[in-house]
Design a protein around this motif. Structure first.
Motif, PDB file in Angstrom:
ATOM      1  N   VAL A   1      -6.148  -3.481 -13.168  1.00 47.63           N
ATOM      2  CA  VAL A   1      -5.758  -3.000 -11.840  1.00 47.63           C
ATOM      3  C   VAL A   1      -5.113  -4.095 -10.991  1.00 47.63           C
ATOM      4  O   VAL A   1      -4.086  -3.843 -10.340  1.00 47.63           O
ATOM      5  CB  VAL A   1      -6.969  -2.364 -11.124  1.00 47.63           C
ATOM      6  CG1 VAL A   1      -6.632  -2.073  -9.655  1.00 47.63           C
ATOM      7  CG2 VAL A   1      -7.388  -1.076 -11.832  1.00 47.63           C
ATOM      8  N   PRO A   2      -5.664  -5.328 -10.934  1.00 41.03           N
ATOM      9  CA  PRO A   2      -4.988  -6.375 -10.145  1.00 41.03           C
ATOM     10  C   PRO A   2      -3.553  -6.626 -10.595  1.00 41.03           C
ATOM     11  O   PRO A   2      -2.672  -6.914  -9.760  1.00 41.03           O
ATOM     12  CB  PRO A   2      -5.871  -7.611 -10.366  1.00 41.03           C
ATOM     13  CG  PRO A   2      -7.210  -7.064 -10.696  1.00 41.03           C
ATOM     14  CD  PRO A   2      -6.948  -5.809 -11.479  1.00 41.03           C
ATOM     15  N   MET A   3      -3.284  -6.530 -11.885  1.00 38.33           N
ATOM     16  CA  MET A   3      -1.919  -6.704 -12.375  1.00 38.33           C
ATOM     17  C   MET A   3      -1.022  -5.579 -11.873  1.00 38.33           C
ATOM     18  O   MET A   3       0.136  -5.812 -11.507  1.00 38.33           O
ATOM     19  CB  MET A   3      -1.908  -6.732 -13.908  1.00 38.33           C
ATOM     20  CG  MET A   3      -2.850  -7.740 -14.520  1.00 38.33           C
ATOM     21  SD  MET A   3      -2.871  -7.632 -16.330  1.00 38.33           S
ATOM     22  CE  MET A   3      -4.533  -8.252 -16.664  1.00 38.33           C
ATOM     23  N   ALA A   4      -1.568  -4.366 -11.833  1.00 37.99           N
ATOM     24  CA  ALA A   4      -0.797  -3.232 -11.315  1.00 37.99           C
ATOM     25  C   ALA A   4      -0.547  -3.376  -9.826  1.00 37.99           C
ATOM     26  O   ALA A   4       0.507  -2.955  -9.321  1.00 37.99           O
ATOM     27  CB  ALA A   4      -1.531  -1.928 -11.604  1.00 37.99           C
ATOM     28  N   VAL A   5      -1.494  -3.968  -9.103  1.00 41.05           N
ATOM     29  CA  VAL A   5      -1.295  -4.216  -7.673  1.00 41.05           C
ATOM     30  C   VAL A   5      -0.129  -5.177  -7.465  1.00 41.05           C
ATOM     31  O   VAL A   5       0.733  -4.968  -6.597  1.00 41.05           O
ATOM     32  CB  VAL A   5      -2.584  -4.785  -7.036  1.00 41.05           C
ATOM     33  CG1 VAL A   5      -2.318  -5.258  -5.614  1.00 41.05           C
ATOM     34  CG2 VAL A   5      -3.691  -3.734  -7.042  1.00 41.05           C
TER      35      VAL A   5
ATOM     36  N   VAL B   1       7.780  -2.903  -4.160  1.00 42.76           N
ATOM     37  CA  VAL B   1       7.456  -2.163  -2.942  1.00 42.76           C
ATOM     38  C   VAL B   1       8.709  -1.576  -2.297  1.00 42.76           C
ATOM     39  O   VAL B   1       8.656  -0.543  -1.609  1.00 42.76           O
ATOM     40  CB  VAL B   1       6.703  -3.081  -1.952  1.00 42.76           C
ATOM     41  CG1 VAL B   1       7.615  -4.197  -1.438  1.00 42.76           C
ATOM     42  CG2 VAL B   1       6.114  -2.273  -0.801  1.00 42.76           C
ATOM     43  N   HIS B   2       9.859  -2.209  -2.529  1.00 44.85           N
ATOM     44  CA  HIS B   2      11.108  -1.699  -1.960  1.00 44.85           C
ATOM     45  C   HIS B   2      11.486  -0.342  -2.530  1.00 44.85           C
ATOM     46  O   HIS B   2      12.240   0.413  -1.913  1.00 44.85           O
ATOM     47  CB  HIS B   2      12.245  -2.699  -2.211  1.00 44.85           C
ATOM     48  CG  HIS B   2      12.519  -2.934  -3.667  1.00 44.85           C
ATOM     49  ND1 HIS B   2      11.753  -3.781  -4.444  1.00 44.85           N
ATOM     50  CD2 HIS B   2      13.474  -2.420  -4.498  1.00 44.85           C
ATOM     51  CE1 HIS B   2      12.226  -3.786  -5.678  1.00 44.85           C
ATOM     52  NE2 HIS B   2      13.259  -2.971  -5.748  1.00 44.85           N
ATOM     53  N   ALA B   3      10.956  -0.030  -3.730  1.00 41.18           N
ATOM     54  CA  ALA B   3      11.273   1.245  -4.371  1.00 41.18           C
ATOM     55  C   ALA B   3      10.120   2.234  -4.292  1.00 41.18           C
ATOM     56  O   ALA B   3      10.155   3.277  -4.941  1.00 41.18           O
ATOM     57  CB  ALA B   3      11.646   1.011  -5.832  1.00 41.18           C
ATOM     58  N   ALA B   4       9.118   1.909  -3.474  1.00 40.56           N
ATOM     59  CA  ALA B   4       7.936   2.768  -3.383  1.00 40.56           C
ATOM     60  C   ALA B   4       8.301   4.159  -2.874  1.00 40.56           C
ATOM     61  O   ALA B   4       9.065   4.316  -1.924  1.00 40.56           O
ATOM     62  CB  ALA B   4       6.897   2.135  -2.464  1.00 40.56           C
TER      63      ALA B   4
ATOM     64  N   ALA C   1       7.447   4.467 -10.375  1.00 36.23           N
ATOM     65  CA  ALA C   1       6.759   4.071 -11.607  1.00 36.23           C
ATOM     66  C   ALA C   1       5.624   3.087 -11.356  1.00 36.23           C
ATOM     67  O   ALA C   1       4.549   3.194 -11.961  1.00 36.23           O
ATOM     68  CB  ALA C   1       7.768   3.467 -12.584  1.00 36.23           C
ATOM     69  N   ALA C   2       5.828   2.104 -10.474  1.00 35.44           N
ATOM     70  CA  ALA C   2       4.795   1.103 -10.222  1.00 35.44           C
ATOM     71  C   ALA C   2       3.569   1.732  -9.563  1.00 35.44           C
ATOM     72  O   ALA C   2       2.426   1.429  -9.931  1.00 35.44           O
ATOM     73  CB  ALA C   2       5.356  -0.021  -9.359  1.00 35.44           C
TER      74      ALA C   2
END
Length: 323
Positions: free
Chosen positions: A221-225, A232-235, A72-73
């Motif tokens: 976009v920076p907030m989404a980053v 990142v563990h669920a990427a 989702a992220a």
């Protein structure tokens, strides 16, 4: 030996006196007095395309997240980035776009856009396309209606009845039961709807909706980053997931908003609010056709209460303003 010529344009009425035989061009006067608004066919086509694009966002997001093609992220980051790029390119390539104003960045609107996008993505990990769209657009309209009441508007009894029906439909939809949507997903989509409602209310004050939307996408976009780094563990990223997220951002979001702005030229605010009630229906049909989702009785009854209630409230407001 003089007469008054009244000319109309989109923003004001201008009157001037002309003497007979001096600088009068009948053809020019006729063009000036004709309504410059878009034709009915153009309005119908752009409205239909925009509604399909908005509904397609739900189907695409569910298609990508429901099948585990992307997390989702990451979907949110790519969607917002692709939308910002598409809108920026449209502005740069349009020779009629006025130069940018030295206005301060509208960070509150960018935050609302990000909250909508991230809530939308995480909610669709568990919601069906139709259920998610129903909750989203129900909360968008309710947020705008309740804000109007909060700021001093005194609606008639029929508008109160419409709001009550819509709220009852939302409560019925999320009541515990075998066919109830997951509470976490419903709550996240409700948050996304409230954020989008606030974003829409703030956008009413915009003098250049396209440029401001592009800036809001870019600043989100920076907030989404940051969100992507936190999760990142669920990427989980695949080429198909990237493609779906890019399609959602560049086409059904970026181009979809451009088409919607074109449609708004021929729609009153009330009509614009009413036509958006078609999005959950289109999204539900898309879920049935492309995702194999089932339409439950709970969803059907809730949709009737929510959409009917909001339509009643919006139309009651129209009648009140005409009096």
């Amino acid at each position: 030996n003089c007469f008054r010529v009244v000319t109309f344009d989109r923003s004001h009425i201008q009157a001037r006196f002309l003497r007979i035989g001096e600088d009068f061009d009948f053809a020019e006067w006729k063009m000036a007095t004709e309504s410059p608004g878009p034709g009915l066919l153009r309005t119908l086509l752009t409205t239909a395309v925009a509604m399909i694009a908005f509904a397609a966002n739900s189907v695409i997001c569910r298609l990508a997240l429901g099948h585990g093609a992307i997390d989702a992220a990451s979907f949110t980051l790519i969607r917002l980035g692709a939308g910002a790029l598409m809108l920026t390119l449209i502005i740069k390539l349009n020779p009629r776009t006025p130069p940018a104003d030295p206005r301060p960045r509208n960070w509150p609107s960018a935050v609302m856009l990000f909250v909508y996008a991230i809530g939308f993505s995480f909610a669709y990990r568990s919601l069906t396309a139709g259920t998610g769209a129903l909750i989203l657009f129900g909360l968008v309209q309710l947020t705008m209606l309740l804000t109007a009441i909060w700021t001093g508007e005194r609606p008639p009894a029929s508008e109160w009845a419409g709001v009550a029906l819509a709220i009852a439909g939302l409560v019925w939809l999320v009541l515990p039961g075998l066919s109830a949507p997951p509470l976490m997903g419903a709550g996240l989509m409700a948050l996304a709807g409230i954020a989008w409602g606030v974003y829409s209310l703030r956008g009413r004050r915009s003098a250049d909706a396209l440029r401001d939307t592009a800036a809001n996408f870019l600043h989100s976009v920076p907030m989404a980053v940051i969100a992507s780094l936190l999760f990142v563990h669920a990427a989980q990223i695949s080429p198909a997931g990237v493609a779906w997220a890019t399609l959602s951002g560049a086409v059904t979001s970026g181009l979809g908003y451009v088409v919607w702005y074109a449609a708004l030229r021929g729609l009153t605010p009330i009509r614009a609010a009413v036509v958006q009630l078609s999005v959950p229906v289109i999204a539900g049909l898309g879920g049935v056709c492309f995702l194999g989702e089932a339409v439950t009785w709970r969803l059907a009854v809730s949709a009737a209460f929510i959409l009917g209630g909001i339509a009643l409230a919006v139309l009651s407001r129209l009648q009140t303003r005409r009096r």
